[in-house]
Design a protein around this motif. Structure first.
Motif, PDB file in Angstrom:
ATOM      1  N   MET A  56       0.698   3.787   6.628  1.00 44.79           N
ATOM      2  CA  MET A  56       0.841   2.717   5.639  1.00 44.79           C
ATOM      3  C   MET A  56       2.250   2.136   5.586  1.00 44.79           C
ATOM      4  O   MET A  56       2.564   1.344   4.692  1.00 44.79           O
ATOM      5  CB  MET A  56       0.459   3.260   4.260  1.00 44.79           C
ATOM      6  CG  MET A  56      -0.996   3.643   4.096  1.00 44.79           C
ATOM      7  SD  MET A  56      -2.089   2.209   4.160  1.00 44.79           S
ATOM      8  CE  MET A  56      -1.608   1.365   2.654  1.00 44.79           C
ATOM      9  N   SER A  57       3.115   2.512   6.532  1.00 43.54           N
ATOM     10  CA  SER A  57       4.523   2.125   6.421  1.00 43.54           C
ATOM     11  C   SER A  57       4.712   0.613   6.392  1.00 43.54           C
ATOM     12  O   SER A  57       5.526   0.103   5.603  1.00 43.54           O
ATOM     13  CB  SER A  57       5.338   2.740   7.560  1.00 43.54           C
ATOM     14  OG  SER A  57       4.842   2.319   8.825  1.00 43.54           O
ATOM     15  N   PHE A  63       3.715  -5.461   1.002  1.00 43.03           N
ATOM     16  CA  PHE A  63       3.022  -5.774  -0.255  1.00 43.03           C
ATOM     17  C   PHE A  63       3.857  -6.685  -1.151  1.00 43.03           C
ATOM     18  O   PHE A  63       3.333  -7.640  -1.742  1.00 43.03           O
ATOM     19  CB  PHE A  63       2.661  -4.497  -1.010  1.00 43.03           C
ATOM     20  CG  PHE A  63       1.836  -4.745  -2.242  1.00 43.03           C
ATOM     21  CD1 PHE A  63       0.487  -5.053  -2.147  1.00 43.03           C
ATOM     22  CD2 PHE A  63       2.414  -4.687  -3.512  1.00 43.03           C
ATOM     23  CE1 PHE A  63      -0.284  -5.296  -3.281  1.00 43.03           C
ATOM     24  CE2 PHE A  63       1.656  -4.928  -4.645  1.00 43.03           C
ATOM     25  CZ  PHE A  63       0.307  -5.235  -4.529  1.00 43.03           C
ATOM     26  N   ALA A  64       5.140  -6.421  -1.253  1.00 43.64           N
ATOM     27  CA  ALA A  64       5.991  -7.228  -2.128  1.00 43.64           C
ATOM     28  C   ALA A  64       6.091  -8.676  -1.660  1.00 43.64           C
ATOM     29  O   ALA A  64       6.384  -9.574  -2.461  1.00 43.64           O
ATOM     30  CB  ALA A  64       7.382  -6.605  -2.217  1.00 43.64           C
ATOM     31  N   SER A  65       5.849  -8.913  -0.370  1.00 41.33           N
ATOM     32  CA  SER A  65       5.942 -10.273   0.165  1.00 41.33           C
ATOM     33  C   SER A  65       4.647 -11.059   0.027  1.00 41.33           C
ATOM     34  O   SER A  65       4.608 -12.256   0.318  1.00 41.33           O
ATOM     35  CB  SER A  65       6.355 -10.232   1.646  1.00 41.33           C
ATOM     36  OG  SER A  65       5.335  -9.642   2.433  1.00 41.33           O
ATOM     37  N   LEU A  66       3.572 -10.405  -0.404  1.00 45.56           N
ATOM     38  CA  LEU A  66       2.327 -11.125  -0.653  1.00 45.56           C
ATOM     39  C   LEU A  66       2.507 -12.055  -1.843  1.00 45.56           C
ATOM     40  O   LEU A  66       3.307 -11.791  -2.750  1.00 45.56           O
ATOM     41  CB  LEU A  66       1.181 -10.143  -0.938  1.00 45.56           C
ATOM     42  CG  LEU A  66       0.766  -9.164   0.157  1.00 45.56           C
ATOM     43  CD1 LEU A  66      -0.385  -8.293  -0.333  1.00 45.56           C
ATOM     44  CD2 LEU A  66       0.387  -9.868   1.449  1.00 45.56           C
ATOM     45  N   SER A 123      -7.088   5.744  -3.746  1.00 48.79           N
ATOM     46  CA  SER A 123      -5.920   6.346  -4.384  1.00 48.79           C
ATOM     47  C   SER A 123      -4.759   6.441  -3.401  1.00 48.79           C
ATOM     48  O   SER A 123      -3.596   6.205  -3.762  1.00 48.79           O
ATOM     49  CB  SER A 123      -6.261   7.747  -4.909  1.00 48.79           C
ATOM     50  OG  SER A 123      -7.293   7.704  -5.862  1.00 48.79           O
ATOM     51  N   TYR A 124      -5.074   6.769  -2.156  1.00 50.27           N
ATOM     52  CA  TYR A 124      -4.043   6.915  -1.127  1.00 50.27           C
ATOM     53  C   TYR A 124      -3.311   5.605  -0.874  1.00 50.27           C
ATOM     54  O   TYR A 124      -2.079   5.568  -0.858  1.00 50.27           O
ATOM     55  CB  TYR A 124      -4.692   7.430   0.157  1.00 50.27           C
ATOM     56  CG  TYR A 124      -3.788   7.414   1.367  1.00 50.27           C
ATOM     57  CD1 TYR A 124      -2.793   8.385   1.528  1.00 50.27           C
ATOM     58  CD2 TYR A 124      -3.931   6.452   2.359  1.00 50.27           C
ATOM     59  CE1 TYR A 124      -1.966   8.383   2.640  1.00 50.27           C
ATOM     60  CE2 TYR A 124      -3.113   6.436   3.466  1.00 50.27           C
ATOM     61  CZ  TYR A 124      -2.127   7.407   3.611  1.00 50.27           C
ATOM     62  OH  TYR A 124      -1.310   7.390   4.714  1.00 50.27           O
ATOM     63  N   SER A 128       0.683   4.465  -1.988  1.00 50.85           N
ATOM     64  CA  SER A 128       1.643   4.072  -0.967  1.00 50.85           C
ATOM     65  C   SER A 128       2.453   2.848  -1.369  1.00 50.85           C
ATOM     66  O   SER A 128       3.593   2.685  -0.927  1.00 50.85           O
ATOM     67  CB  SER A 128       0.927   3.770   0.362  1.00 50.85           C
ATOM     68  OG  SER A 128       0.206   4.879   0.828  1.00 50.85           O
ATOM     69  N   ILE A 129       1.875   1.967  -2.198  1.00 51.99           N
ATOM     70  CA  ILE A 129       2.491   0.647  -2.355  1.00 51.99           C
ATOM     71  C   ILE A 129       2.853   0.258  -3.774  1.00 51.99           C
ATOM     72  O   ILE A 129       3.665  -0.642  -3.964  1.00 51.99           O
ATOM     73  CB  ILE A 129       1.579  -0.455  -1.760  1.00 51.99           C
ATOM     74  CG1 ILE A 129       0.236  -0.481  -2.462  1.00 51.99           C
ATOM     75  CG2 ILE A 129       1.428  -0.271  -0.255  1.00 51.99           C
ATOM     76  CD1 ILE A 129      -0.658  -1.619  -2.013  1.00 51.99           C
TER      77      ILE A 129
END
Length: 343
Positions: A56-57, A63-66, A123-124, A128-129
């Protein structure tokens, strides 16, 4: 209806019926009522995977750039998928308690385990994000969001009817909604993540969704066969009233799924809502065919979302199709760090 006995040596090993039959409880896969179900069992076992094997790296960084709309849809759809998958483990186990065919019990045990893995995977990815507060909020959608509550009302009703009144008719109704869940209700959510992957966004999440999708295709195939076999063994229930009920549930489910897609996908770049509506109807047609009924949307016998074929919708080919996607690399990671060492 009585629960199946665990062991009854006076009965034959080969079950005399899926439900309400007689069986010793001893399973000999070489002597079962529906021999090809052994192949289904083997295919299900071949799908084994775990959520923390997926790296998930890159998703953590992306995610923040979405856009805000993409982030909101991501969290709401994860909440939806968790709401759908969570009861599936228990439903599969409950059905197995009343199945007098031990091959069905074994297949349902594998399906229940896979549904538990699906739920853990949500949940995983969220762990991660996003923060724990955001994770918890996403999992609250299923019991607080009005559109989602309306969409899932019938699932709750018919699943709970079976718990409270376990009859063969209620089993058939539960199997109908399990077919809808496995073959229709997931797909607007799946499409969202596959659309992100088209733009090389959140590929780790999309890869995980491909695994879930592959499992659900097999679940849908088996549940539809179980519906048809149960109906065949109980011809008194193969009547106009029940068949009309099934058609009505499919029609209502399509309308609710369209309403949900408009709510959650309205501002998502790359997804045309009219195309999505057609895809939902196409999926309904496909699942009706699998349970032996006629299509209700003759204008949608072909998949209108051609691009999604590379990610989903191929019962026999999904396992290889998603591995062949160059944009999605299957990389196992340490279960402890979710790929954080790659940052």
């Amino acid at each position: 209806m009585q629960k199946a006995k665990t062991l009854e040596p006076r009965n034959p090993n080969k079950s005399t019926g899926i439900f309400n039959g007689q069986s010793s409880g001893i399973l000999n896969w070489n002597d079962i009522a529906y021999p090809h179900w052994h192949k289904m069992y083997k295919r299900l076992l071949g799908n084994y995977w775990q959520a923390d094997e997926i790296n998930m790296s890159n998703d953590i960084k992306q995610f923040a750039s979405l856009s805000q709309s993409e982030q909101d849809a991501y969290l709401k759809i994860i909440g939806l998928l968790a709401t759908l998958d969570a009861p599936q483990t228990r439903t599969a186990l409950l059905l197995s308690l009343y199945a007098t065919d031990p091959s069905v019990q074994s297949i349902m045990a594998v399906i229940a385990q896979q549904e538990a893995v699906h739920n853990e995977s949500y949940s995983y990815v969220l762990s991660s994000i996003v923060s724990l507060d955001q994770q918890n909020k996403a999992f609250e959608f299923g019991r607080t969001d009005e559109i989602l509550l309306k969409r899932n009302k019938n699932i709750a009703k018919y699943y709970n009817d079976f718990v409270e009144n376990p009859t063969t008719e209620n089993i058939l109704k539960t199997l109908t909604y399990t077919t809808l869940l496995e073959g229709l209700f997931f797909y607007s959510g799946f499409a969202y993540f596959y659309n992100l992957a088209r733009y090389n966004k959140m590929v780790g999440t999309s890869t995980m969704i491909s695994y879930i999708n592959r499992d659900e295709l097999e679940h849908g195939r088996f549940i539809s066969e179980l519906f048809r076999a149960t109906l065949s063994e109980n011809p008194e229930l193969n009547n106009e009233e029940l068949i009309e009920w099934v058609y009505e549930q499919f029609k209502e489910s399509v309308e609710l799924e369209i309403e949900w897609s408009e709510y959650v996908l309205a501002d998502i770049e790359g997804i045309e809502l009219e195309e999505m509506h057609g895809y939902i109807k196409y999926r309904a047609n496909k699942m009706l065919r699998l349970i032996g009924l006629e299509e209700i949307y003759p204008e949608y016998v072909e998949n209108p979302m051609k691009w999604i074929r590379a990610y989903a919708d191929n019962i026999d080919g999904t396992k290889t199709d998603f591995f062949e996607q160059k944009s999605r690399q299957y990389v196992k990671v340490n279960a402890i760090d979710n790929g954080f060492d790659d940052l």
